[in-house]
Design an enzyme around this catalytic site. Sequence first.
Site, PDB file in Angstrom:
ATOM      1  N   ASP A 202       0.835  -1.201   0.000  1.00 24.91           N
ATOM      2  CA  ASP A 202       0.000   0.000   0.000  1.00 24.91           C
ATOM      3  C   ASP A 202       0.876   1.261   0.000  1.00 24.91           C
ATOM      4  O   ASP A 202       1.816   1.362   0.780  1.00 24.91           O
ATOM      5  CB  ASP A 202      -0.899  -0.014   1.237  1.00 24.91           C
ATOM      6  CG  ASP A 202      -2.036   0.988   1.175  1.00 24.91           C
ATOM      7  OD1 ASP A 202      -1.932   1.981   0.445  1.00 24.91           O
ATOM      8  OD2 ASP A 202      -3.027   0.765   1.890  1.00 24.91           O
TER       9      ASP A 202
ATOM     10  N   HIS B  96      -0.498   4.548   0.166  1.00 28.36           N
ATOM     11  CA  HIS B  96      -1.309   5.687   0.581  1.00 28.36           C
ATOM     12  C   HIS B  96      -0.645   6.403   1.750  1.00 28.36           C
ATOM     13  O   HIS B  96      -0.586   5.873   2.855  1.00 28.36           O
ATOM     14  CB  HIS B  96      -2.715   5.228   0.970  1.00 28.36           C
ATOM     15  CG  HIS B  96      -3.521   4.761  -0.197  1.00 28.36           C
ATOM     16  ND1 HIS B  96      -3.517   3.453  -0.593  1.00 28.36           N
ATOM     17  CD2 HIS B  96      -4.341   5.429  -1.041  1.00 28.36           C
ATOM     18  CE1 HIS B  96      -4.314   3.321  -1.643  1.00 28.36           C
ATOM     19  NE2 HIS B  96      -4.818   4.502  -1.942  1.00 28.36           N
TER      20      HIS B  96
END
Length: 149
Positions: free
Chosen positions: A13, A15
């Site tokens: 991920d 983000h």
Amino acid sequence: MTKTVILGVIGSDAHVVGITILERAFEAAGFDVVNLGVQTSQEEFVDAATEADAEAVLVSSLYGHAKQDCQGFHERLVDAGLEDVTTYIGGNLAVGQDDFDETRRFFRSLGFDRVFDSETDPEEAIAALRADLDMRSSEAEQESHTVRA
């Protein structure tokens, strides 16, 4: 005494906005934050928690694959002697997540102390962590003051 927390985004991920907000919020609340950034492996969380003698590990995931990324995470913590570290996870934790209560139960079964959805206000997580760490400190203090016959 300042409490140290490890913060990062697990797995593949990337983000970054959420953990940046969390880092600033936890620092403003008086915590010492070690932000591991994005695409953090389980090993990096464990190593950082060991090195910093952290009281808590906060795992973030927004891309929906945390179920896969967190398999075996608590076993790694235990193997490193970190079974008493408080662990939180939050974000968009499962692709197609319809029933967050089910998602919460799943991550609790993996060993996380608290599970938050992506709509959680940072102040809620801060209040929860303060309560959890104070509770743990109080229990440890009570044990150290126990008189033995």
